[in-house]
Design a protein around this motif. Structure first.
Motif, PDB file in Angstrom:
ATOM      1  N   VAL A   1       0.822  -1.215   0.000  1.00  0.00           N
ATOM      2  CA  VAL A   1       0.000   0.000   0.000  1.00  0.00           C
ATOM      3  C   VAL A   1       0.854   1.261   0.000  1.00  0.00           C
ATOM      4  CG1 VAL A   1      -2.001  -1.078   1.091  1.00  0.00           C
ATOM      5  CG2 VAL A   1      -0.193  -0.125   2.530  1.00  0.00           C
ATOM      6  N   ASP A   2       2.114   1.141   0.433  1.00  0.00           N
ATOM      7  CA  ASP A   2       3.004   2.296   0.486  1.00  0.00           C
ATOM      8  C   ASP A   2       3.880   2.416  -0.759  1.00  0.00           C
ATOM      9  OD1 ASP A   2       4.534   0.059   0.912  1.00  0.00           O
ATOM     10  OD2 ASP A   2       5.597   0.839   2.668  1.00  0.00           O
ATOM     11  N   GLY A   3       3.585   1.594  -1.762  1.00  0.00           N
ATOM     12  CA  GLY A   3       4.369   1.639  -2.985  1.00  0.00           C
ATOM     13  C   GLY A   3       5.655   0.834  -2.937  1.00  0.00           C
TER      14      GLY A   3
ATOM     15  N   GLY B   1      -2.384  -3.702  -5.489  1.00  0.00           N
ATOM     16  CA  GLY B   1      -0.983  -4.073  -5.361  1.00  0.00           C
ATOM     17  C   GLY B   1      -0.675  -5.417  -5.986  1.00  0.00           C
ATOM     18  N   LEU B   2      -1.577  -6.378  -5.809  1.00  0.00           N
ATOM     19  CA  LEU B   2      -1.405  -7.692  -6.429  1.00  0.00           C
ATOM     20  C   LEU B   2      -1.555  -7.579  -7.937  1.00  0.00           C
ATOM     21  CD1 LEU B   2      -0.990 -10.739  -6.140  1.00  0.00           C
ATOM     22  CD2 LEU B   2      -3.466 -10.972  -5.771  1.00  0.00           C
TER      23      LEU B   2
END
Length: 362
Positions: free
Chosen positions: A123-125, A338-339
């Motif tokens: 989630v934070d890249g 993200g996935l």
């Protein structure tokens, strides 16, 4: 869903993509798990443990590839496995396609849904599935470098930590990401003189504060690279651009100025390497000598510590594998951004921009 876990066939590979505990969790969610016999033995996991966790043990790997909806691996499929890939199958592994054009062609031809560990995002890249192996590779790079610096291995005979009255060895780390930071940590711990170069001033500031001046931090530019590398006893290449081919930051002419018996360890070799004179090696033949300098470039370096690497990797992959099993592949990819960013190939196309660019598909 049927998950297939074949034994890794890359030279010297000791990791396995599923532990018995992860197997048990997948089975509890309704998955059928097929694991090749002895797939986890070198990492310390017996066939009996997998059987007790609900897996079906299979002797013939081709049966696993034919039956599985989802292939779970550590390393990318090798040429001997290309024919085993089934049309429309999903594979979840490290792919590193920017350095593997032939594999990319096979995945496209067979309409493989290729989800690459190295491009799944948090989630934070960040890249949570790349992180544990980068940490291991960074730490190992110093151990390996120290080993090959020993005289009996053709090295210059420098002890990285030195002794009172002598200069400690000089370690130069190019790149201050996850692997670079962990290389710095190990080198400092061994008492070496350490220089680290990066383009990101925030990373350099962070290292300067952490080590309170014990590490020399420099901007990564040609002048600084040339002067530091020429004085290095051990050079660590740790430059990463996620999914893209690594840029060449150390030229061969710069390597030629290093002292005879110095050592290079290029952690970026999975993505092609960041040192011009580097080429992939293997655990059977890990080094070669060029310009009088020992070069180490084993793509699956973390396999040297198979159990630690397996535990680190599967801890990171577990939440994503659980999503794929519990929601189904399509729904999991639709619901988790993200996935979804892990998808490199789908429907006969390369879907990750950096990979497409590196391979000339963009």
């Amino acid at each position: 869903m049927t998950i297939g876990v074949p034994k890794e066939i890359k030279i010297g590979e000791t990791r396995v993509s599923m532990t018995p505990s992860l197997c048990r969790r997948c089975v509890s969610l309704g998955a059928r798990v097929l694991i090749e016999k002895r797939a986890g033995v070198v990492a310390g996991f017996t066939d009996a443990e997998y059987r007790a966790a609900g897996a079906t043990l299979v002797g013939d790997p081709s049966r696993i590839w034919r039956a599985a909806d989802l292939i779970l691996k550590v390393k990318e499929p090798l040429p001997d496995e290309y024919s085993l890939l089934q049309d429309g199958q999903t594979i979840f592994t490290y792919l590193h396609l920017a350095a593997g054009p032939e594999l990319a062609k096979v995945l496209l031809k067979k309409n493989i849904l290729g989800i690459a560990y190295e491009t799944v995002e948090g989630v934070d890249g960040s890249f949570p599935l790349l992180k544990p192996m980068s940490q291991i590779a960074g730490r190992l790079s110093i151990q390996i470098g120290a080993y090959f610096l020993q005289s009996q291995h053709g090295g210059s005979g420098v002890l990285l930590g030195g002794i009172p009255g002598t200069m400690p060895g000089h370690v130069v780390v190019v790149g201050a990401g996850n692997s670079g930071r962990h290389a710095v940590q190990m080198a400092v711990g061994m008492g070496a003189r350490v220089s680290v170069l990066d383009l990101d001033t925030r990373r350099l500031e962070s290292l300067d504060m952490e080590y309170r001046g014990r590490v020399v931090t420099l901007m990564s530019n040609p002048a600084n690279i040339e002067s530091e590398v020429a004085d290095a006893d051990l050079l660590i290449g740790a430059v990463l651009i996620p999914a893209a081919k690594a840029p060449i930051v150390v030229k061969a002419k710069t390597v030629a100025r290093m002292r005879p018996g110095s050592v290079i360890v290029d952690i970026a070799i999975d993505q092609g390497g960041c040192i011009e004179s580097i080429r992939p090696t293997s655990h059977e033949k890990p080094v070669y000598n060029e310009h009088g300098v020992i070069h180490y470039a084993v793509p699956n370096m973390p396999a040297l510590v198979g159990r630690t690497a397996t535990l680190g990797l599967t801890q990171a992959t577990e939440p994503y594998l659980v999503m794929l099993v519990s929601r189904g592949v399509d729904r999991a990819l639709a619901e988790h951004e993200g996935l979804h960013r892990g998808v490199n190939t789908r429907g006969g196309k390369i879907t990750y921009p950096a990979v497409a660019k590196a391979l000339g598909y963009a």
